[in-house]
Motif scaffolding. Structure first.
Motif, mmCIF file in Angstrom:
data_model
loop_
_atom_site.group_PDB
_atom_site.id
_atom_site.type_symbol
_atom_site.label_atom_id
_atom_site.label_comp_id
_atom_site.label_asym_id
_atom_site.label_seq_id
_atom_site.Cartn_x
_atom_site.Cartn_y
_atom_site.Cartn_z
ATOM 1 N N TYR A 82 0.809 -1.104 -0.165
ATOM 2 C CA TYR A 82 -0.023 -0.054 -0.151
ATOM 3 C C TYR A 82 0.832 1.195 0.109
ATOM 4 O O TYR A 82 2.057 1.090 0.286
ATOM 5 C CB TYR A 82 -0.856 -0.103 1.235
ATOM 6 C CG TYR A 82 -1.752 -1.079 1.230
ATOM 7 C CD1 TYR A 82 -3.252 -1.030 0.707
ATOM 8 C CD2 TYR A 82 -1.320 -2.285 2.028
ATOM 9 C CE1 TYR A 82 -3.858 -2.088 0.914
ATOM 10 C CE2 TYR A 82 -2.124 -3.310 1.894
ATOM 11 C CZ TYR A 82 -3.552 -3.314 1.485
ATOM 12 O OH TYR A 82 -4.458 -4.296 1.611
ATOM 13 N N PRO A 83 0.334 2.504 -0.145
ATOM 14 C CA PRO A 83 1.069 3.519 -0.124
ATOM 15 C C PRO A 83 1.701 3.882 1.473
ATOM 16 O O PRO A 83 0.916 3.207 2.226
ATOM 17 C CB PRO A 83 0.148 4.837 -0.443
ATOM 18 C CG PRO A 83 -0.841 4.152 -1.441
ATOM 19 C CD PRO A 83 -1.004 2.637 -0.914
ATOM 20 N N ARG A 84 2.493 4.127 1.521
ATOM 21 C CA ARG A 84 3.576 4.397 2.793
ATOM 22 C C ARG A 84 2.627 5.347 3.535
ATOM 23 O O ARG A 84 2.241 6.497 3.321
ATOM 24 C CB ARG A 84 4.940 4.863 2.734
ATOM 25 C CG ARG A 84 5.489 4.918 4.118
ATOM 26 C CD ARG A 84 6.809 4.701 3.579
ATOM 27 N NE ARG A 84 7.632 4.116 4.867
ATOM 28 C CZ ARG A 84 8.809 3.586 4.784
ATOM 29 N NH1 ARG A 84 9.490 3.893 3.865
ATOM 30 N NH2 ARG A 84 9.392 3.110 6.101
ATOM 31 N N GLY A 85 2.502 4.945 5.043
ATOM 32 C CA GLY A 85 1.735 5.661 6.068
ATOM 33 C C GLY A 85 2.580 6.912 6.306
ATOM 34 O O GLY A 85 3.893 6.942 6.635
ATOM 35 N N PRO A 86 1.719 7.835 6.849
ATOM 36 C CA PRO A 86 2.707 9.115 7.298
ATOM 37 C C PRO A 86 3.475 8.900 8.511
ATOM 38 O O PRO A 86 3.027 7.949 9.510
ATOM 39 C CB PRO A 86 1.544 10.392 7.399
ATOM 40 C CG PRO A 86 0.197 9.236 7.790
ATOM 41 C CD PRO A 86 0.480 8.147 6.919
ATOM 42 N N LEU A 138 -4.361 8.153 15.548
ATOM 43 C CA LEU A 138 -4.400 7.072 14.406
ATOM 44 C C LEU A 138 -5.322 7.595 13.324
ATOM 45 O O LEU A 138 -5.301 7.077 12.150
ATOM 46 C CB LEU A 138 -5.169 6.082 15.068
ATOM 47 C CG LEU A 138 -3.937 5.117 15.898
ATOM 48 C CD1 LEU A 138 -4.826 3.808 16.747
ATOM 49 C CD2 LEU A 138 -2.885 4.625 15.187
ATOM 50 N N PRO A 139 -6.493 8.561 13.416
ATOM 51 C CA PRO A 139 -7.310 9.006 12.407
ATOM 52 C C PRO A 139 -6.184 9.560 11.124
ATOM 53 O O PRO A 139 -6.571 9.429 9.803
ATOM 54 C CB PRO A 139 -8.020 9.933 12.776
ATOM 55 C CG PRO A 139 -8.329 9.669 14.301
ATOM 56 C CD PRO A 139 -6.981 8.692 14.733
ATOM 57 N N LYS A 140 -5.253 10.223 11.677
ATOM 58 C CA LYS A 140 -4.136 10.704 10.625
ATOM 59 C C LYS A 140 -3.317 9.492 10.341
ATOM 60 O O LYS A 140 -2.819 9.722 8.971
ATOM 61 C CB LYS A 140 -3.481 11.719 11.554
ATOM 62 C CG LYS A 140 -2.217 12.481 10.817
ATOM 63 C CD LYS A 140 -1.589 13.528 11.806
ATOM 64 C CE LYS A 140 0.034 13.821 11.380
ATOM 65 N NZ LYS A 140 0.479 14.789 12.340
ATOM 66 N N LEU A 141 -2.567 8.791 11.350
ATOM 67 C CA LEU A 141 -1.600 7.913 10.833
ATOM 68 C C LEU A 141 -2.012 6.594 10.238
ATOM 69 O O LEU A 141 -1.176 5.969 9.399
ATOM 70 C CB LEU A 141 -0.702 7.554 12.116
ATOM 71 C CG LEU A 141 -0.192 8.605 12.891
ATOM 72 C CD1 LEU A 141 0.404 8.154 14.276
ATOM 73 C CD2 LEU A 141 0.879 9.488 11.971
ATOM 74 N N PHE A 142 -3.410 6.279 10.418
ATOM 75 C CA PHE A 142 -3.816 5.032 9.734
ATOM 76 C C PHE A 142 -5.396 5.375 9.310
ATOM 77 O O PHE A 142 -6.364 5.016 9.908
ATOM 78 C CB PHE A 142 -3.897 3.805 10.721
ATOM 79 C CG PHE A 142 -3.943 2.534 10.363
ATOM 80 C CD1 PHE A 142 -2.937 1.793 9.492
ATOM 81 C CD2 PHE A 142 -5.330 1.859 10.300
ATOM 82 C CE1 PHE A 142 -3.094 0.816 9.047
ATOM 83 C CE2 PHE A 142 -5.311 0.745 9.927
ATOM 84 C CZ PHE A 142 -4.407 -0.063 9.163
ATOM 85 N N PRO A 143 -5.440 6.094 8.347
ATOM 86 C CA PRO A 143 -6.675 6.544 7.848
ATOM 87 C C PRO A 143 -7.527 5.620 7.245
ATOM 88 O O PRO A 143 -8.813 5.594 6.917
ATOM 89 C CB PRO A 143 -6.323 7.945 6.702
ATOM 90 C CG PRO A 143 -5.002 7.456 6.366
ATOM 91 C CD PRO A 143 -4.201 6.641 7.566
ATOM 92 N N HIS A 144 -7.019 4.140 7.076
ATOM 93 C CA HIS A 144 -7.853 3.128 6.195
ATOM 94 C C HIS A 144 -8.916 2.393 6.990
ATOM 95 O O HIS A 144 -9.805 2.088 6.510
ATOM 96 C CB HIS A 144 -6.769 2.043 5.763
ATOM 97 C CG HIS A 144 -5.217 2.412 5.515
ATOM 98 N ND1 HIS A 144 -5.157 3.329 4.446
ATOM 99 C CD2 HIS A 144 -4.207 2.554 6.312
ATOM 100 C CE1 HIS A 144 -3.899 3.796 4.446
ATOM 101 N NE2 HIS A 144 -3.378 3.015 5.386
ATOM 102 N N ALA A 145 -8.897 2.886 8.256
ATOM 103 C CA ALA A 145 -9.900 2.374 9.083
ATOM 104 C C ALA A 145 -10.122 3.020 10.578
ATOM 105 O O ALA A 145 -9.196 3.613 10.804
ATOM 106 C CB ALA A 145 -9.532 0.513 9.737
ATOM 107 N N ASP A 146 -11.201 2.882 11.253
ATOM 108 C CA ASP A 146 -11.209 3.458 12.529
ATOM 109 C C ASP A 146 -10.485 2.781 13.516
ATOM 110 O O ASP A 146 -11.051 2.389 14.426
ATOM 111 C CB ASP A 146 -12.879 3.628 12.813
ATOM 112 C CG ASP A 146 -12.972 4.322 14.085
ATOM 113 O OD1 ASP A 146 -11.930 5.093 14.710
ATOM 114 O OD2 ASP A 146 -14.120 4.506 14.470
ATOM 115 N N ALA A 147 -9.004 2.753 13.429
ATOM 116 C CA ALA A 147 -7.912 2.053 14.136
ATOM 117 C C ALA A 147 -8.247 2.792 15.730
ATOM 118 O O ALA A 147 -8.300 2.069 16.788
ATOM 119 C CB ALA A 147 -6.908 1.970 13.710
#
Lengths: 196, 196
Positions: A181-185, B97-106
């Motif tokens: 996947y694209p790299r996370g920030p 996490l909403p910023k660092l892992f936006p793919h899911a509601d982690a």
């Protein structure tokens, strides 16, 4: 020590290394695993305690024992990986201290101190796990670390009746970039650090 | 990624790197600390959670605040080190996490799950601490990591009223080999690993 590493090395270890979910069919020899161990074991631990223990899960039979402990999202990629390392630690790591830290009776600092045993095993076993991740990359392998599994179930399957406890898992192989996947920030220095 | 790193690099990161107690008078610039951060932050963490936070203790005033928390054996070397990093983690790391892992509601996987917050913050903050130790070495610095201090006292002095908790300390500078002891032994592959 002085001078800094070249950019290609920095990239391989940190900047361009990725967490892989898919690997090519290229096998991972025991010799490569030993090479990675021989590097990683040199990393620093508290009173040289080295609590990390590793089970390399390679055979189909061992993979089947691992299977019931995995979170659904980690199942297929782990079954397909050439090798999966169980990064564990020995809760009786202090029994090795007379050999590993002969300068003092460091064993006595731990015996009966459950909180200190727990935090030392977990902290230092995890440090060693990180050294191992970077050592794998250093020798040209790729990996996919995971903590999405049931530790108690895994311990029952692999460490029953022993003092070993699982920490996290690392799939190991030659990464297939198609699965990325694209790299996370990442957090900037000023978001996570301060100088006083 | 393929091929392996040259021996000099392996030596610098792993085989010949040492834990230093003494450092030369050479200063450690903020720019170098930022370079090390920029490498270390690229290392993998669970759901990209990056819980590590770092306070770089450089000024005399800040060193004085650190002093009462240190174990006697770590006092003089820490006071003399050019910089001491407090490796900490944010117990509310999941708010990022909403910023660092936006793919899911982690974020929702953590809120209210104290055991999972604790183990995730400690495990991943420690992994990041190890990446940071190797990143310091990669840019030509030396370090001396330590866990011999009173975490509660340190937290009171540096993190009161916040969600940050100390993990371990790292003295940073240019190592003085005169302060080195002979290297401690390491466990062999067959003592610590098995392949199944």
């Amino acid at each position: 020590m002085s001078g800094d590493l070249d950019q290609a090395t920095m990239d391989r270890l940190f900047a361009k290394a990725r967490t892989y979910s898919k690997f090519t069919k290229a096998p991972v020899s025991d010799d490569l695993l030993r090479q990675a161990w021989d590097l990683a074991r040199m990393g620093p631990t508290s009173v040289n305690c080295q609590p990390m223990r590793v089970v390399f899960v390679r055979s189909s039979a061992a993979k089947e024992r691992l299977k019931p402990a995995l979170a659904p999202g980690n199942l297929d990629k782990t079954m397909a990986a050439p090798v999966t390392a169980i990064i564990a630690h020995d809760m009786e790591f202090y029994e090795q201290l007379p050999k590993l830290f002969p300068h003092a009776d460091a064993r006595a600092w731990f015996v009966g101190n459950e909180a200190m045993i727990q935090s030392t095993a977990f902290r230092n076993g995890t440090l060693q796990g990180a050294y191992f991740i970077l050592a794998l990359r250093a020798i040209g392998l790729d990996c996919g670390p995971m903590s999405g599994f049931d530790n108690a179930k895994l311990d029952e399957a692999f460490f029953k009746g022993t003092t070993l406890r699982s920490n996290f898992l690392v799939n190991i192989g030659h990464g297939d970039a198609a699965g990325l996947y694209p790299r996370g920030p990442r957090l900037d220095f000023d978001e996570a650090c301060r100088v006083e």
